[in-house]
Design an enzyme around this catalytic site. Structure first.
Site, PDB file in Angstrom:
ATOM      1  N   GLU A   1      -9.938 -10.609  -7.165  1.00 44.63           N
ATOM      2  CA  GLU A   1      -8.891  -9.490  -7.236  1.00 44.63           C
ATOM      3  C   GLU A   1      -7.654  -9.795  -8.215  1.00 44.63           C
ATOM      4  OE1 GLU A   1      -8.097  -9.301  -2.853  1.00 44.63           O
ATOM      5  OE2 GLU A   1      -9.922  -8.690  -2.563  1.00 44.63           O
TER       6      GLU A   1
ATOM      7  N   LYS B   1       0.693  -1.172  -0.152  1.00 44.35           N
ATOM      8  CA  LYS B   1       0.050   0.040  -0.021  1.00 44.35           C
ATOM      9  C   LYS B   1       0.962   1.269  -0.121  1.00 44.35           C
ATOM     10  CE  LYS B   1      -4.091  -2.065   2.244  1.00 44.35           C
ATOM     11  NZ  LYS B   1      -5.023  -1.883   3.523  1.00 44.35           N
TER      12      LYS B   1
ATOM     13  N   HIS C   1      -2.224  -5.100   1.667  1.00 46.96           N
ATOM     14  CA  HIS C   1      -3.443  -5.863   1.473  1.00 46.96           C
ATOM     15  C   HIS C   1      -3.269  -7.463   1.142  1.00 46.96           C
ATOM     16  CE1 HIS C   1      -7.768  -7.002  -0.246  1.00 46.96           C
ATOM     17  NE2 HIS C   1      -6.908  -7.490  -1.111  1.00 46.96           N
TER      18      HIS C   1
ATOM     19  N   TYR D   1     -12.354  -1.881  -3.427  1.00 50.31           N
ATOM     20  CA  TYR D   1     -12.718  -1.948  -1.995  1.00 50.31           C
ATOM     21  C   TYR D   1     -14.225  -1.792  -2.120  1.00 50.31           C
ATOM     22  CZ  TYR D   1      -8.417  -2.472   0.283  1.00 50.31           C
ATOM     23  OH  TYR D   1      -7.121  -2.692   0.793  1.00 50.31           O
TER      24      TYR D   1
ATOM     25  N   ASN E   1      -1.959   0.513   6.856  1.00 49.95           N
ATOM     26  CA  ASN E   1      -1.529  -0.668   7.250  1.00 49.95           C
ATOM     27  C   ASN E   1      -0.710  -1.635   6.418  1.00 49.95           C
ATOM     28  OD1 ASN E   1      -3.517  -1.538   5.874  1.00 49.95           O
ATOM     29  ND2 ASN E   1      -4.540  -2.723   7.446  1.00 49.95           N
TER      30      ASN E   1
HETATM   31  P1  ATP Z   1      -7.316  -5.517   3.356  1.00 51.96           P
HETATM   32  O1  ATP Z   1      -8.553  -6.010   2.837  1.00 51.96           O
HETATM   33  O2  ATP Z   1      -6.684  -4.445   3.089  1.00 51.96           O
HETATM   34  O3  ATP Z   1      -6.222  -6.805   3.276  1.00 51.96           O
HETATM   35  P2  ATP Z   1      -8.184  -6.463   6.135  1.00 51.96           P
HETATM   36  O4  ATP Z   1      -8.886  -7.623   5.403  1.00 51.96           O
HETATM   37  O5  ATP Z   1      -7.192  -6.815   7.115  1.00 51.96           O
HETATM   38  O6  ATP Z   1      -7.303  -5.540   5.204  1.00 51.96           O
HETATM   39  P3  ATP Z   1     -10.642  -5.001   6.062  1.00 51.96           P
HETATM   40  O7  ATP Z   1     -11.665  -5.125   7.186  1.00 51.96           O
HETATM   41  O8  ATP Z   1     -10.924  -5.456   4.596  1.00 51.96           O
HETATM   42  O9  ATP Z   1      -9.097  -5.301   6.720  1.00 51.96           O
HETATM   43  O10 ATP Z   1     -10.329  -3.442   5.787  1.00 51.96           O
HETATM   44  C1  ATP Z   1      -9.861  -3.058   4.506  1.00 51.96           C
HETATM   45  C2  ATP Z   1      -8.872  -1.952   4.533  1.00 51.96           C
HETATM   46  O11 ATP Z   1      -9.640  -0.798   5.118  1.00 51.96           O
HETATM   47  C3  ATP Z   1      -7.884  -1.951   5.967  1.00 51.96           C
HETATM   48  O12 ATP Z   1      -6.807  -2.914   5.502  1.00 51.96           O
HETATM   49  C4  ATP Z   1      -7.671  -0.780   6.456  1.00 51.96           C
HETATM   50  O13 ATP Z   1      -6.453  -0.209   5.624  1.00 51.96           O
HETATM   51  C5  ATP Z   1      -8.930  -0.068   6.251  1.00 51.96           C
HETATM   52  N1  ATP Z   1      -9.589  -0.003   7.431  1.00 51.96           N
HETATM   53  C6  ATP Z   1     -10.230  -1.107   8.052  1.00 51.96           C
HETATM   54  N2  ATP Z   1     -10.936  -0.752   9.104  1.00 51.96           N
HETATM   55  C7  ATP Z   1     -10.792   0.603   9.141  1.00 51.96           C
HETATM   56  C8  ATP Z   1     -10.976   1.655  10.316  1.00 51.96           C
HETATM   57  N3  ATP Z   1     -11.726   1.228  11.458  1.00 51.96           N
HETATM   58  N4  ATP Z   1     -10.474   2.980  10.059  1.00 51.96           N
HETATM   59  C9  ATP Z   1      -9.924   3.162   9.082  1.00 51.96           C
HETATM   60  N5  ATP Z   1      -9.344   2.506   7.833  1.00 51.96           N
HETATM   61  C10 ATP Z   1      -9.864   1.086   8.030  1.00 51.96           C
HETATM   62 MG    MG Z   2     -10.059  -7.188   3.543  1.00 52.38          MG
END
Ligand code: ATP
Ligand code: MG
Length: 137
Positions: free
Chosen positions: A126, A9, A115, A49, A112
């Protein structure tokens, strides 16, 4: 053997951490079989997303993912989807296990660093979102 879609990212590409992150995947037995650096438009990030459209953080997430280039990769290996998520660590770096990418590199729950696809269906969607069949050997 399984394939999954990984994104390094904006917070990580900006800090020049691509190699260190790829090394973590390779050390875990995952192989990079496709890779490119791209700068997503907000429309593309929003479509990628789309499952999070109704969440409060969606606008912020889309703007962030379109803020700087990302590196999108297909990783291959035994149980690649689960293994990739194990190496990434929990979404929130404060909750992530020691040694994971997010524990070592993530700045926050939003920024973070990586992804990873969360299921076989997500991985198929994806991978096809970013790569054509010709790019996958
Ligand atoms: P990813 O899909 O990016 O691999 P993940 O599966 O661990 O991450 P998801 O719940 O799918 O988490 O959320 C997608 C992304 O949205 C997160 O990786 C983060 O960048 C962002 N995100 C998730 N929760 C929050 C939050 N509460 N506040 C801000 N950003 C968030
Ligand atoms: Mg996710």
């Amino acid at each position: 053997t399984e394939r999954t879609l990984s994104i390094i990212k904006p917070d990580a590409t900006k800090r020049n951490l691509t190699g260190k992150i790829v090394a973590k995947f390779e050390d875990a037995g995952l192989r990079v079989i496709a890779s490119k650096r791209i700068h997503l438009t907000a429309a593309q990030a929003g479509e990628f997303y789309a499952e999070h459209k109704e969440r409060g953080f969606y606008g912020e997430l889309v703007a962030y993912m379109a803020s700087e280039p990302v590196v999108v990769q297909v990783l291959e290996g035994e149980g690649a989807i689960a293994k990739n998520r194990e190496v990434m660590g929990a979404t929130d770096p404060a909750q992530a296990d020691a040694g994971t990418i997010r524990k070592e590199f993530a700045l926050s729950k939003a920024e973070n660093s990586v992804h990873g696809s969360d299921s076989p269906a997500s991985a198929a969607r994806e991978i096809a979102f970013f790569f054509s069949g010709l790019e996958l050997v």
